[in-house]
Design a protein around this motif. Structure first.
Motif, short mmCIF file in Angstrom:
data_model
loop_
_atom_site.label_atom_id
_atom_site.label_comp_id
_atom_site.label_asym_id
_atom_site.label_seq_id
_atom_site.Cartn_x
_atom_site.Cartn_y
_atom_site.Cartn_z
N UNK A 94 59.48 29.27 55.24
CA UNK A 94 58.78 30.65 54.65
C UNK A 94 57.37 31.06 55.37
N UNK A 95 56.80 30.04 55.84
CA UNK A 95 55.32 30.39 56.87
C UNK A 95 55.10 29.06 57.46
N UNK A 96 54.39 29.50 58.44
CA UNK A 96 53.96 28.41 59.47
C UNK A 96 53.45 27.18 58.95
N UNK A 97 52.63 27.41 57.74
CA UNK A 97 51.80 26.35 57.11
C UNK A 97 52.79 25.46 56.67
N UNK A 98 54.11 25.87 56.39
CA UNK A 98 55.18 24.87 55.93
C UNK A 98 55.65 23.86 56.67
N UNK A 99 55.14 24.01 57.92
CA UNK A 99 55.99 23.21 59.04
C UNK A 99 55.85 21.55 58.74
N UNK A 100 54.68 21.24 58.06
CA UNK A 100 54.66 19.99 57.66
C UNK A 100 55.91 19.29 56.69
N UNK A 101 56.22 20.38 55.96
CA UNK A 101 57.39 20.01 55.03
C UNK A 101 58.73 19.90 55.67
N UNK A 102 58.64 20.59 57.00
CA UNK A 102 59.99 20.44 57.59
C UNK A 102 60.04 19.05 58.42
N UNK A 103 58.68 18.60 58.62
CA UNK A 103 58.61 17.35 59.23
C UNK A 103 59.18 16.17 58.27
N UNK A 104 58.64 16.50 56.94
CA UNK A 104 58.96 15.45 55.90
C UNK A 104 60.54 15.43 55.73
N UNK A 105 61.09 16.73 55.84
CA UNK A 105 62.83 16.78 55.94
C UNK A 105 63.51 16.15 56.94
N UNK A 106 62.73 15.79 57.92
CA UNK A 106 63.24 15.01 59.04
C UNK A 106 64.06 16.07 60.12
N UNK A 107 63.71 17.15 59.89
CA UNK A 107 64.43 18.43 60.75
C UNK A 107 63.94 18.19 62.14
N UNK A 108 64.69 18.72 63.18
CA UNK A 108 64.47 18.41 64.55
C UNK A 108 63.73 19.61 65.19
N UNK A 109 63.99 20.65 64.35
CA UNK A 109 63.30 21.97 64.98
C UNK A 109 63.04 22.75 63.50
N UNK A 110 61.93 23.75 64.05
CA UNK A 110 61.75 24.62 62.58
C UNK A 110 61.38 26.04 63.31
#
Length: 139
Positions: A94-110
């Motif tokens: 939803x917003x760049x500040x959520x990138x840390x959550x994508x890291x938690x999700x183990x996604x390779x890209x965001x």
């Protein structure tokens, strides 16, 4: 993998048909000239994501982190833990500040909303190159 011989299958998950369409249009028939053509499998529910990944044949998964009721970040984490040899994942946040959550999700890209077609195509191209070269997905 020769770009003229193979097709890579990309799963696109979002409860929003418009988001799925934007992703498809951003990637086009192939995200870069050196890559194979792509075909899309569109799904709108968490259950459909799991069912389709269990069936195999998905090379890249694009999951909408803003989807409801099941967000793509939670689904990404689940598939990385439960699907054997899960494909590389791009999470739309939803917003760049959520990138840390994508890291938690183990996604390779965001990539964050609003979706920039160039950023989406670039992220997918990178994941496709990694997949084609045999570089394992992060886990």
């Amino acid at each position: 993998m020769s770009s003229s011989e193979q097709t890579m299958t990309i799963l696109v998950y979002s409860d929003d048909r418009t988001t799925r369409e934007k992703v498809r249009l951003a990637i086009g028939r192939r995200p870069a000239a050196d890559l194979p053509k792509v075909e899309f499998v569109e799904v709108a529910t968490h259950a459909a994501v799991i069912r389709r990944l269990d069936a195999g044949g998905i090379h890249i998964a694009i999951l909408d982190g803003e989807a409801v009721p099941s967000g793509g970040m939670g689904i990404a984490r689940t598939i990385k833990e439960e699907i054997y040899e899960a494909p590389p994942v791009l999470v739309l946040i939803g917003r760049p500040q959520d990138a840390w959550l994508a890291t938690w999700s183990r996604a390779e890209a965001v990539v964050s909303h609003p979706l920039d077609p160039i950023a989406v195509a670039s992220a997918v191209a990178d994941l496709m190159r990694r997949r084609a070269s045999g570089v394992p997905a992060a886990s």
